[in-house]
Design a protein around this motif. Structure first.
Motif, PDB file in Angstrom:
ATOM      1  N   ASN A  49       0.792  -1.230   0.000  1.00 59.89           N
ATOM      2  CA  ASN A  49       0.000   0.000   0.000  1.00 59.89           C
ATOM      3  C   ASN A  49       0.824   1.280   0.000  1.00 59.89           C
ATOM      4  O   ASN A  49       0.264   2.360   0.010  1.00 59.89           O
ATOM      5  CB  ASN A  49      -0.922   0.020   1.229  1.00 59.89           C
ATOM      6  CG  ASN A  49      -1.783  -1.208   1.286  1.00 59.89           C
ATOM      7  OD1 ASN A  49      -2.548  -1.464   0.367  1.00 59.89           O
ATOM      8  ND2 ASN A  49      -1.650  -1.992   2.336  1.00 59.89           N
ATOM      9  N   SER A  61      -8.014   1.282   5.242  1.00 55.69           N
ATOM     10  CA  SER A  61      -8.977   0.194   5.322  1.00 55.69           C
ATOM     11  C   SER A  61     -10.354   0.698   5.743  1.00 55.69           C
ATOM     12  O   SER A  61     -11.372   0.232   5.257  1.00 55.69           O
ATOM     13  CB  SER A  61      -8.473  -0.858   6.310  1.00 55.69           C
ATOM     14  OG  SER A  61      -9.366  -1.926   6.430  1.00 55.69           O
ATOM     15  N   ASP A  62     -10.363   1.668   6.651  1.00 59.06           N
ATOM     16  CA  ASP A  62     -11.618   2.240   7.159  1.00 59.06           C
ATOM     17  C   ASP A  62     -11.358   3.706   7.502  1.00 59.06           C
ATOM     18  O   ASP A  62     -10.763   3.997   8.547  1.00 59.06           O
ATOM     19  CB  ASP A  62     -12.092   1.467   8.389  1.00 59.06           C
ATOM     20  CG  ASP A  62     -13.351   2.025   9.020  1.00 59.06           C
ATOM     21  OD1 ASP A  62     -13.911   3.028   8.518  1.00 59.06           O
ATOM     22  OD2 ASP A  62     -13.789   1.468  10.038  1.00 59.06           O
ATOM     23  N   ASP A  76      -6.200  -8.061   3.822  1.00 57.96           N
ATOM     24  CA  ASP A  76      -6.559  -8.742   2.573  1.00 57.96           C
ATOM     25  C   ASP A  76      -6.200  -7.827   1.409  1.00 57.96           C
ATOM     26  O   ASP A  76      -6.795  -6.761   1.244  1.00 57.96           O
ATOM     27  CB  ASP A  76      -8.048  -9.063   2.570  1.00 57.96           C
ATOM     28  CG  ASP A  76      -8.517  -9.745   1.301  1.00 57.96           C
ATOM     29  OD1 ASP A  76      -7.702  -9.969   0.384  1.00 57.96           O
ATOM     30  OD2 ASP A  76      -9.717 -10.058   1.220  1.00 57.96           O
ATOM     31  N   ASN A  78      -6.753  -8.198  -1.668  1.00 59.62           N
ATOM     32  CA  ASN A  78      -7.793  -8.135  -2.703  1.00 59.62           C
ATOM     33  C   ASN A  78      -8.859  -7.096  -2.379  1.00 59.62           C
ATOM     34  O   ASN A  78      -9.337  -6.396  -3.260  1.00 59.62           O
ATOM     35  CB  ASN A  78      -8.429  -9.500  -2.915  1.00 59.62           C
ATOM     36  CG  ASN A  78      -7.445 -10.494  -3.491  1.00 59.62           C
ATOM     37  OD1 ASN A  78      -6.677 -10.162  -4.375  1.00 59.62           O
ATOM     38  ND2 ASN A  78      -7.452 -11.700  -2.974  1.00 59.62           N
ATOM     39  N   SER A  79      -9.239  -7.005  -1.117  1.00 55.81           N
ATOM     40  CA  SER A  79     -10.274  -6.045  -0.723  1.00 55.81           C
ATOM     41  C   SER A  79      -9.685  -4.743  -0.165  1.00 55.81           C
ATOM     42  O   SER A  79     -10.412  -3.795   0.083  1.00 55.81           O
ATOM     43  CB  SER A  79     -11.207  -6.664   0.322  1.00 55.81           C
ATOM     44  OG  SER A  79     -10.509  -6.886   1.535  1.00 55.81           O
ATOM     45  N   ASN A  80      -8.355  -4.712   0.040  1.00 58.46           N
ATOM     46  CA  ASN A  80      -7.676  -3.566   0.668  1.00 58.46           C
ATOM     47  C   ASN A  80      -8.262  -3.229   2.032  1.00 58.46           C
ATOM     48  O   ASN A  80      -8.455  -2.069   2.377  1.00 58.46           O
ATOM     49  CB  ASN A  80      -7.716  -2.331  -0.238  1.00 58.46           C
ATOM     50  CG  ASN A  80      -6.646  -2.368  -1.284  1.00 58.46           C
ATOM     51  OD1 ASN A  80      -5.620  -3.035  -1.122  1.00 58.46           O
ATOM     52  ND2 ASN A  80      -6.854  -1.671  -2.368  1.00 58.46           N
ATOM     53  N   LYS A  81      -8.532  -4.283   2.804  1.00 61.96           N
ATOM     54  CA  LYS A  81      -9.118  -4.110   4.131  1.00 61.96           C
ATOM     55  C   LYS A  81      -8.356  -4.944   5.160  1.00 61.96           C
ATOM     56  O   LYS A  81      -7.883  -6.039   4.853  1.00 61.96           O
ATOM     57  CB  LYS A  81     -10.579  -4.582   4.158  1.00 61.96           C
ATOM     58  CG  LYS A  81     -11.490  -3.863   3.207  1.00 61.96           C
ATOM     59  CD  LYS A  81     -11.958  -2.574   3.790  1.00 61.96           C
ATOM     60  CE  LYS A  81     -12.960  -1.911   2.871  1.00 61.96           C
ATOM     61  NZ  LYS A  81     -13.058  -0.516   3.053  1.00 61.96           N
ATOM     62  N   VAL A  83      -8.864  -7.411   7.691  1.00 58.54           N
ATOM     63  CA  VAL A  83      -9.983  -8.316   7.919  1.00 58.54           C
ATOM     64  C   VAL A  83     -10.041  -8.821   9.352  1.00 58.54           C
ATOM     65  O   VAL A  83     -11.086  -9.294   9.791  1.00 58.54           O
ATOM     66  CB  VAL A  83      -9.977  -9.500   6.936  1.00 58.54           C
ATOM     67  CG1 VAL A  83     -10.223  -9.009   5.517  1.00 58.54           C
ATOM     68  CG2 VAL A  83      -8.683 -10.290   7.006  1.00 58.54           C
TER      69      VAL A  83
END
Length: 111
Positions: A49, A61-62, A76, A78-81, A83
């Motif tokens: 990132n 992420s948030d 993750d 793939n989701s850029n979060k 988890v």
């Protein structure tokens, strides 16, 4: 080492997930922030990132995240979060949910 992060690292190794779940080095700087680096004398960035701090990854992420950046953090790509950031839950995930990718899926290490 942070004990909760260390135990997830051990589980990752015991299950043979090193080629599936990458791990980034972090240090705590003078402002008590986690910074990405394998060496405290050298700055570095998160290889996925391009962030310098773990808090920047939490905020990415948030954007409304108000808590502290804590380790471990399972991200993750793939989701850029992020988890999960609970070591016992990450250990359960490594033990069960990652068996398809594990080098040693037969090792059941979680009680």
């Amino acid at each position: 080492a942070r004990p909760f992060a260390h135990r997830t690292s051990l589980m990752r190794s015991f299950k043979g997930l090193e080629n599936v779940v990458s791990m980034s080095g972090l240090w705590v700087d003078n402002d008590n922030k986690y910074i990405f680096s394998d060496n405290p004398d050298e700055g570095s960035i998160d290889k996925f990132n391009n962030k310098k701090t773990l808090m920047a990854v939490y905020k990415m992420s948030d954007s409304k995240y108000k808590g502290n950046a804590t380790v471990p953090a399972l991200f993750d790509i793939n989701s850029n979060k992020i988890v999960n950031n609970d070591s016992s839950e990450i250990m359960r995930m490594f033990n069960d949910s990652f068996n398809e990718c594990a080098e040693y899926p037969e090792r059941d290490l979680y009680p």
